[in-house]
Motif scaffolding. Structure first.
Motif, PDB file in Angstrom:
ATOM      1  N   ALA A  46       0.840  -1.211   0.000  1.00 51.97           N
ATOM      2  CA  ALA A  46       0.000   0.000   0.000  1.00 51.97           C
ATOM      3  C   ALA A  46       0.869   1.253   0.000  1.00 51.97           C
ATOM      4  N   GLY A  47       0.700   2.097  -1.039  1.00 52.99           N
ATOM      5  CA  GLY A  47       1.565   3.271  -1.194  1.00 52.99           C
ATOM      6  C   GLY A  47       2.894   2.823  -1.780  1.00 52.99           C
ATOM      7  N   GLY A  56      -0.061  -3.864  -5.825  1.00 50.59           N
ATOM      8  CA  GLY A  56       0.595  -2.632  -5.390  1.00 50.59           C
ATOM      9  C   GLY A  56      -0.351  -1.475  -5.706  1.00 50.59           C
ATOM     10  N   THR A  57      -0.563  -0.584  -4.751  1.00 53.15           N
ATOM     11  CA  THR A  57      -1.471   0.546  -4.999  1.00 53.15           C
ATOM     12  C   THR A  57      -0.803   1.859  -4.614  1.00 53.15           C
ATOM     13  N   ASP A  58      -1.186   2.895  -5.342  1.00 50.87           N
ATOM     14  CA  ASP A  58      -0.673   4.231  -5.021  1.00 50.87           C
ATOM     15  C   ASP A  58      -1.642   5.265  -5.594  1.00 50.87           C
ATOM     16  N   VAL A  59      -1.665   6.440  -5.012  1.00 53.54           N
ATOM     17  CA  VAL A  59      -2.556   7.499  -5.488  1.00 53.54           C
ATOM     18  C   VAL A  59      -1.974   8.184  -6.730  1.00 53.54           C
ATOM     19  N   SER A  60      -0.689   8.010  -6.978  1.00 50.75           N
ATOM     20  CA  SER A  60      -0.042   8.691  -8.107  1.00 50.75           C
ATOM     21  C   SER A  60      -0.120   7.846  -9.385  1.00 50.75           C
ATOM     22  N   ILE A  78      -4.274   2.298  -9.235  1.00 45.08           N
ATOM     23  CA  ILE A  78      -4.320   3.624  -8.602  1.00 45.08           C
ATOM     24  C   ILE A  78      -5.354   3.550  -7.489  1.00 45.08           C
ATOM     25  N   LEU A  79      -4.961   3.920  -6.292  1.00 44.99           N
ATOM     26  CA  LEU A  79      -5.906   3.870  -5.168  1.00 44.99           C
ATOM     27  C   LEU A  79      -5.508   4.917  -4.132  1.00 44.99           C
ATOM     28  N   ASN A  80      -6.479   5.707  -3.742  1.00 46.20           N
ATOM     29  CA  ASN A  80      -6.263   6.667  -2.665  1.00 46.20           C
ATOM     30  C   ASN A  80      -6.623   5.978  -1.353  1.00 46.20           C
ATOM     31  N   LEU A 112      -0.984 -10.646   3.877  1.00 52.93           N
ATOM     32  CA  LEU A 112       0.029  -9.718   4.369  1.00 52.93           C
ATOM     33  C   LEU A 112      -0.202  -8.333   3.751  1.00 52.93           C
ATOM     34  N   ILE A 113      -0.176  -7.323   4.587  1.00 51.88           N
ATOM     35  CA  ILE A 113      -0.243  -5.935   4.095  1.00 51.88           C
ATOM     36  C   ILE A 113       1.048  -5.240   4.515  1.00 51.88           C
TER      37      ILE A 113
END
Ligand SMILES: C[S@@+](CC[C@H](N)C(=O)[O-])C[C@H]1O[C@@H](n2cnc3c(N)ncnc32)[C@H](O)[C@@H]1O
Length: 291
Positions: A125-126, A157-161, A212-214, A228-229
């Motif tokens: 996450a991020g 895998g996630t990220d806001v960007s 993409i995830l906020n 697992l996180i």
């Protein structure tokens, strides 16, 4: 509106005074309200310069009008995502916190030996440009190998960007970014693209998806039943109460027996009756109790 054609500012020097204190606070608050990220004082000048540069690129001379464009118009979300890509801190590297990665590999090896048929699901996450997610993939592959089992894991895998996610999906990195990896790891998991660049091999890339995830807008149902996180160097940009809120959501997304790993010291005042602290030195990790 931007200035009419002919009135566009031709590459004006970035001028940090272009934003008054009041105008800067508006941007600062918007970033925090939308992403949780609080800009550190040391980054103020950088953020001011980036906003001024973007205004100049688009031909905006008036900071209030540009702010309203981003906040209120149909073009706002597109413009915001461009700004966001520039304003967020996206520093990252492979195996950034080695003790956490050693723990992930060992944990997966143990689980793979005991229950090889069960897929191991990981959420990074991020994840920025993907180095963290691929490091976790290498941990998992090594763990399954240690257990004498074929790979049976998936990673999201996630990220806001959006920019960061686009880079992550390619899985191509400059050779200097993988300098800290051992030669056997490089040879096993990277293929040479050219003299300067290497790509994560396809069998690994196929196990890692990027979205993409906020984190402020996430819906638990999208990422539930995780084994697992892994979330490091993200919570540090948030206020304490938001860190606790996000970690509570991570807890809900874990399977019973699943594990949360954050960066050491990134959350000091959180506890939950459903999570026990894992006793391993140098890492900050929790296990969700079995029901
Ligand atoms: C400093 S990087 C850390 C990357 C990686 N986790 C590591 O430790 O190397 C922080 C990342 O968090 C992302 N981020 C910040 N706020 C976020 C949010 N609200 N939702 C999702 N990602 C966010 C940024 O875009 C950036 O890529």
């Amino acid at each position: 509106m931007p200035l009419a054609t002919g009135q566009l500012i031709q590459n004006p020097p970035p001028d940090q005074t272009i934003l008054s204190s009041r105008q800067y606070r508006l941007w600062e608050d918007m970033l925090e309200n939308r992403t949780g990220v609080r800009i550190k004082v040391q980054r103020e000048e950088y953020v001011r310069t980036e906003i001024a540069k973007r205004m100049a690129e688009c031909g905006w001379a008036d900071a209030d009008s540009y702010f309203r464009e981003v906040l209120e118009t149909l073009n706002g979300p597109r413009e915001w995502s461009i700004l966001l890509d520039r304003l967020l801190v996206k520093d990252t590297r492979f195996f950034r916190h080695q003790p956490s990665h050693d723990y992930v590999r060992d944990r997966i090896a143990t689980r793979a030996a005991a229950d090889p048929a069960q897929t191991f699901n990981i959420w990074s996450a991020g994840c920025a440009s993907g180095e963290e997610s691929y490091s976790l993939a290498l941990d998992a592959s090594e763990g399954f190998t240690m257990a004498g089992q074929a790979d049976n894991y998936y990673i999201v895998g996630t990220d806001v960007s959006g920019d960061a996610i686009a880079t992550a999906r390619k899985g191509i990195y400059s050779s200097s970014r993988i300098d800290n990896l051992s030669l056997p790891l490089k040879q096993k998991y990277f293929s040479v693209v050219n003299e300067q660049r290497q790509q994560i091999i396809k069998p690994v890339r196929q196990r890692v998806a990027f979205l993409i995830l906020n984190l402020l807008e996430q819906q638990e149902q999208y990422h539930h039943q995780m084994d697992l996180i892994f979330c490091q160097n993200v919570l540090i940009y948030f206020k304490q109460w938001r860190r606790r809120d996000i970690v509570n959501i991570f807890e809900a997304c874990l399977k019973p027996g699943g594990c949360l790993i954050i960066g050491p010291g990134e959350l000091t005042d959180w506890e939950s009756e459903n999570m026990t602290r894992i006793d391993r030195s140098g890492i900050q990790a929790y296990e969700k109790v079995m029901v």
